[in-house]
Design a protein around this motif. Sequence first.
Motif, PDB file in Angstrom:
ATOM      1  N   LEU A 108      66.466  68.258  88.789  1.00  0.00           N
ATOM      2  CA  LEU A 108      65.896  67.675  87.536  1.00  0.00           C
ATOM      3  C   LEU A 108      66.006  66.399  88.167  1.00  0.00           C
ATOM      4  CD1 LEU A 108      65.937  67.232  84.442  1.00  0.00           C
ATOM      5  CD2 LEU A 108      68.183  66.631  85.245  1.00  0.00           C
ATOM      6  N   LEU A 109      66.427  65.645  88.763  1.00  0.00           N
ATOM      7  CA  LEU A 109      66.856  64.365  89.568  1.00  0.00           C
ATOM      8  C   LEU A 109      65.528  64.307  90.343  1.00  0.00           C
ATOM      9  CD1 LEU A 109      67.608  61.747  90.471  1.00  0.00           C
ATOM     10  CD2 LEU A 109      68.017  62.077  92.080  1.00  0.00           C
ATOM     11  N   GLU A 120      63.368  48.250  66.665  1.00  0.00           N
ATOM     12  CA  GLU A 120      63.211  49.582  68.385  1.00  0.00           C
ATOM     13  C   GLU A 120      63.410  48.755  68.934  1.00  0.00           C
ATOM     14  OE1 GLU A 120      59.825  52.034  67.272  1.00  0.00           O
ATOM     15  OE2 GLU A 120      60.630  53.192  66.335  1.00  0.00           O
ATOM     16  N   LEU A 121      63.809  49.161  70.313  1.00  0.00           N
ATOM     17  CA  LEU A 121      64.359  48.358  71.567  1.00  0.00           C
ATOM     18  C   LEU A 121      64.007  49.689  72.534  1.00  0.00           C
ATOM     19  CD1 LEU A 121      67.735  46.437  70.747  1.00  0.00           C
ATOM     20  CD2 LEU A 121      65.333  45.828  71.075  1.00  0.00           C
ATOM     21  N   PRO A 122      62.844  49.879  72.981  1.00  0.00           N
ATOM     22  CA  PRO A 122      62.092  50.724  74.588  1.00  0.00           C
ATOM     23  C   PRO A 122      62.712  50.200  75.620  1.00  0.00           C
ATOM     24  CG  PRO A 122      60.782  50.058  72.981  1.00  0.00           C
ATOM     25  CD  PRO A 122      61.124  49.121  73.019  1.00  0.00           C
ATOM     26  N   THR A 123      63.403  51.778  76.367  1.00  0.00           N
ATOM     27  CA  THR A 123      63.626  51.505  77.226  1.00  0.00           C
ATOM     28  C   THR A 123      63.590  52.933  77.986  1.00  0.00           C
ATOM     29  OG1 THR A 123      65.852  50.888  78.894  1.00  0.00           O
ATOM     30  CG2 THR A 123      66.873  51.853  76.788  1.00  0.00           C
ATOM     31  N   VAL A 124      64.685  52.903  79.099  1.00  0.00           N
ATOM     32  CA  VAL A 124      64.706  54.246  79.909  1.00  0.00           C
ATOM     33  C   VAL A 124      66.034  54.284  80.372  1.00  0.00           C
ATOM     34  CG1 VAL A 124      62.260  54.519  80.806  1.00  0.00           C
ATOM     35  CG2 VAL A 124      64.036  53.252  81.531  1.00  0.00           C
ATOM     36  N   ARG A 125      66.109  55.983  80.266  1.00  0.00           N
ATOM     37  CA  ARG A 125      67.483  56.294  80.466  1.00  0.00           C
ATOM     38  C   ARG A 125      67.692  57.295  81.863  1.00  0.00           C
ATOM     39  NH1 ARG A 125      73.257  57.532  78.719  1.00  0.00           N
ATOM     40  NH2 ARG A 125      73.933  59.092  79.126  1.00  0.00           N
ATOM     41  N   PRO A 126      68.898  57.089  83.381  1.00  0.00           N
ATOM     42  CA  PRO A 126      68.420  57.904  84.035  1.00  0.00           C
ATOM     43  C   PRO A 126      69.494  59.202  83.702  1.00  0.00           C
ATOM     44  CG  PRO A 126      70.143  56.292  84.867  1.00  0.00           C
ATOM     45  CD  PRO A 126      69.160  56.446  82.950  1.00  0.00           C
ATOM     46  N   THR A 127      68.334  60.794  84.099  1.00  0.00           N
ATOM     47  CA  THR A 127      68.620  61.630  83.983  1.00  0.00           C
ATOM     48  C   THR A 127      69.716  62.613  84.789  1.00  0.00           C
ATOM     49  OG1 THR A 127      66.947  62.453  85.589  1.00  0.00           O
ATOM     50  CG2 THR A 127      65.880  63.034  83.723  1.00  0.00           C
ATOM     51  N   VAL A 128      69.594  62.136  86.091  1.00  0.00           N
ATOM     52  CA  VAL A 128      70.974  61.840  86.799  1.00  0.00           C
ATOM     53  C   VAL A 128      71.939  60.395  87.327  1.00  0.00           C
ATOM     54  CG1 VAL A 128      71.348  62.810  89.150  1.00  0.00           C
ATOM     55  CG2 VAL A 128      69.464  64.482  87.761  1.00  0.00           C
ATOM     56  N   VAL A 129      73.225  61.144  88.057  1.00  0.00           N
ATOM     57  CA  VAL A 129      73.671  60.185  88.135  1.00  0.00           C
ATOM     58  C   VAL A 129      75.133  60.773  89.101  1.00  0.00           C
ATOM     59  CG1 VAL A 129      75.804  58.604  87.790  1.00  0.00           C
ATOM     60  CG2 VAL A 129      74.285  58.632  85.672  1.00  0.00           C
ATOM     61  N   GLN A 130      74.915  59.326  89.700  1.00  0.00           N
ATOM     62  CA  GLN A 130      75.570  59.702  91.595  1.00  0.00           C
ATOM     63  C   GLN A 130      77.350  59.729  91.430  1.00  0.00           C
ATOM     64  OE1 GLN A 130      74.155  59.080  95.278  1.00  0.00           O
ATOM     65  NE2 GLN A 130      75.354  61.017  96.132  1.00  0.00           N
ATOM     66  N   ALA A 145      61.916  65.886  90.141  1.00  0.00           N
ATOM     67  CA  ALA A 145      60.914  65.967  88.830  1.00  0.00           C
ATOM     68  C   ALA A 145      60.500  65.188  87.542  1.00  0.00           C
ATOM     69  CB  ALA A 145      61.762  66.868  87.920  1.00  0.00           C
ATOM     70  N   ARG A 146      61.918  64.431  87.097  1.00  0.00           N
ATOM     71  CA  ARG A 146      61.599  63.155  86.991  1.00  0.00           C
ATOM     72  C   ARG A 146      63.363  62.284  86.760  1.00  0.00           C
ATOM     73  NH1 ARG A 146      58.379  63.442  82.105  1.00  0.00           N
ATOM     74  NH2 ARG A 146      59.401  61.324  82.204  1.00  0.00           N
ATOM     75  N   HIS A 147      63.597  61.020  86.885  1.00  0.00           N
ATOM     76  CA  HIS A 147      64.371  60.752  87.265  1.00  0.00           C
ATOM     77  C   HIS A 147      65.223  60.046  86.118  1.00  0.00           C
ATOM     78  CE1 HIS A 147      61.717  57.919  87.929  1.00  0.00           C
ATOM     79  NE2 HIS A 147      62.492  56.371  87.989  1.00  0.00           N
ATOM     80  N   GLU A 148      63.557  59.852  85.044  1.00  0.00           N
ATOM     81  CA  GLU A 148      64.316  59.007  84.099  1.00  0.00           C
ATOM     82  C   GLU A 148      63.418  58.995  83.003  1.00  0.00           C
ATOM     83  OE1 GLU A 148      63.989  54.947  84.943  1.00  0.00           O
ATOM     84  OE2 GLU A 148      62.124  55.049  84.693  1.00  0.00           O
ATOM     85  N   LEU A 149      64.228  58.897  81.857  1.00  0.00           N
ATOM     86  CA  LEU A 149      63.246  59.773  80.905  1.00  0.00           C
ATOM     87  C   LEU A 149      63.224  58.396  79.737  1.00  0.00           C
ATOM     88  CD1 LEU A 149      64.162  63.562  79.396  1.00  0.00           C
ATOM     89  CD2 LEU A 149      61.869  62.051  80.993  1.00  0.00           C
ATOM     90  N   PRO A 150      62.353  57.942  78.821  1.00  0.00           N
ATOM     91  CA  PRO A 150      62.038  56.846  77.896  1.00  0.00           C
ATOM     92  C   PRO A 150      63.225  57.257  77.224  1.00  0.00           C
ATOM     93  CG  PRO A 150      59.836  58.174  78.267  1.00  0.00           C
ATOM     94  CD  PRO A 150      61.053  59.209  78.689  1.00  0.00           C
TER      95      PRO A 150
END
Length: 343
Positions: free
Chosen positions: A270-271, A290-300, A273-278
């Motif tokens: 998953l990481l 609205e305050l657009p940003t991104v969020r990580p899909t995976v955390v270590q 393929a897409r390390h972050e998503l809107p």
Amino acid sequence: MTDTFVLKHRPEDFRVRENVLVPLTDQAGADQHYVLLHKRGYTTMETVRLIAERLGVPSQDIGYAGLKDEDGVTEQLLSLPLTARHAAHELLTAEFLETVDAGRLLRLSHYGYGTEPLTVGRLNGNGFRVVLRNLDEATAARIGDRRRINLLFVNYYDTQRFGVPGGPKRTHLVGAALLNQDWARARMELAGLNAPESAAARRWAGADQDFFAGLDPRAVAFYLAAHSSYGWNARVRELIATTCPTDTDDVRVDGLPYRFPTTAAGVAALLAARHELPYMRYAYRGGPVELPTVRPTVVQAQLTVGDHGPDDAFPGRHAVEVGFQLPAGCYATTALRQLIVQR
């Protein structure tokens, strides 16, 4: 889930301390009083309202960097306006903030003075010390026999984002109604949540839009964000289905759907393929902003394993204590669920 493990059996099983640094100054040049809030059985927003009432200031004047749940023992900073200097001094010694009431506790202590009100988004992260209970012997051994664990986990919003403990998980439906300007629907959904604002929503007899206009804007923004969080979780589940089509565990937690890879390799796919998503954050200033940003899909996360052995709360079962740090916005509960699931 592969194990019926238990979190938060006792409030002391789930300890959280936030990581936020604020520049300090002499009291003479300050306009903010920073205090350390130690609590159990209260949400952050509920606490803010209680303090604002005691100080006689709007709740928006009480600053915080992040929200802490009620079903644990938590510590975080608050900022109080020095315009309420005398009342704040009384608050630090107020008897009601020092006593236990049916398992609930609020305590404030002096931290320092500064010029910057605390705001959401200033939080660096949180430190956790958590007891995992009701583990079978094999799972307890898999975790407890290791001194450190390198955990990759899917960065889901967990169920506390969508409702209070024991209540329906429907905060995202309040947010959806607010975005549609269906004020009556939003108030009706909020009234049924058992949230701190629910009682006032049930009593309200005026125009529905005016009810939300009278709330702390940060509370309204939370419901808008819950709607965004629900959609973000759905996109992650869909991604896992394509990046990790096997070795997944589809579960419902408090009625909400999750899909967890059961191997670290699946999370890594998953990481890759897409390390972050809107992700859409929200403020509320008379209406959604609205305050657009991104969020990580995976955390270590690096977990340190502490005490482990027979569980004194569940005879015949085992308990393990773990400690770790997470970045702001991550949920320890979803990390620990995946610790249990991953083989």
